[in-house]
Every structure is written in C-alpha cells, then in structure tokens.
Design a protein around this motif. Structure first.
Motif, short mmCIF file in Angstrom:
data_model
loop_
_atom_site.label_atom_id
_atom_site.label_comp_id
_atom_site.label_asym_id
_atom_site.label_seq_id
_atom_site.Cartn_x
_atom_site.Cartn_y
_atom_site.Cartn_z
N ARG A 132 13.20 -28.36 -18.73
CA ARG A 132 12.63 -29.74 -17.90
C ARG A 132 13.52 -29.87 -16.78
N CYS A 145 10.83 -27.82 -9.29
CA CYS A 145 10.26 -28.24 -10.12
C CYS A 145 9.21 -29.35 -9.06
N LYS A 181 8.89 -31.86 -16.83
CA LYS A 181 9.04 -31.17 -17.46
C LYS A 181 8.29 -29.89 -16.07
N ASP A 193 7.16 -23.86 -19.93
CA ASP A 193 7.78 -23.35 -21.49
C ASP A 193 8.68 -22.47 -21.22
N GLU A 228 10.09 -26.79 -24.08
CA GLU A 228 9.93 -27.13 -22.75
C GLU A 228 11.12 -26.95 -22.17
#
Length: 97
Positions: free
Chosen positions: A39, A62, A46, A49, A37
């Motif tokens: 971040r 984000c 998170k 992936d 993952e």
C-alpha cells in the motif's frame, strides 16, 4: 494447451504453444509462492502485489495521491499483532482475552 485458463486479447495473435506453456508454468509457480499487497505510505491506497519472497526495491506510483518512488518490501510489511495490549507508559502489559 488449456486456453480456458489463459485469456488473450483478440486484437493480438494467439501466442505459440511454447509461450503458452511458459505462461502456464509461470502461473503455477506464482500460485505456489503467494503474494501480499503493498500500500501507498502516504494515503494507504493499494499500489501493487508483491511476492512473499521478494526483498528487492519496487518502484511504484500511486494513482490516488500521485506518490512516486521506491519502496522496500522489507520496511513496508504488516507486523503480526501480539497477544497482549500495552495500555500506557506507566502500566504493565496485560493479556487480551
């Protein structure tokens, strides 16, 4: 084909056998590679992936802090912890037991 492994939205038509075969092969290849993952560098949320083999830049946004920009998986990977601790600038390293 094994439709139990593949889930489709009922609003759309079921894909052809060839597309279903390609989807199953893609899923098997993705399981073999593994992923980690990524971040957000600002808030730690998170974002996505990323496959372990990917080194190209990923453009992310984000949802929590609204950071938007490119991230390189090479710079944002977790480092393995060493088996020793550094206690200060004038002290020697000691083993953690």
């Amino acid at each position: 084909m094994n439709q139990a492994a593949l889930k489709f939205n009922p609003r759309y038509p079921i894909p052809s056998e060839e597309v279903q075969r390609k989807l199953l092969l893609s899923m098997e290849a993705a399981e073999a590679v593994g992923s980690r993952e990524m971040r957000c560098p600002i808030c730690g949320f998170k974002v996505t992936d990323v496959p372990l083999t990917q080194t190209e830049v990923v453009y992310v946004k984000c949802r929590k802090c609204k950071f938007e920009g490119p991230l390189s998986p090479a710079y944002f990977r977790r480092m393995k912890r060493k088996n020793y601790a550094y206690t200060g600038p004038y002290q020697n390293r000691g083993m953690i037991r």
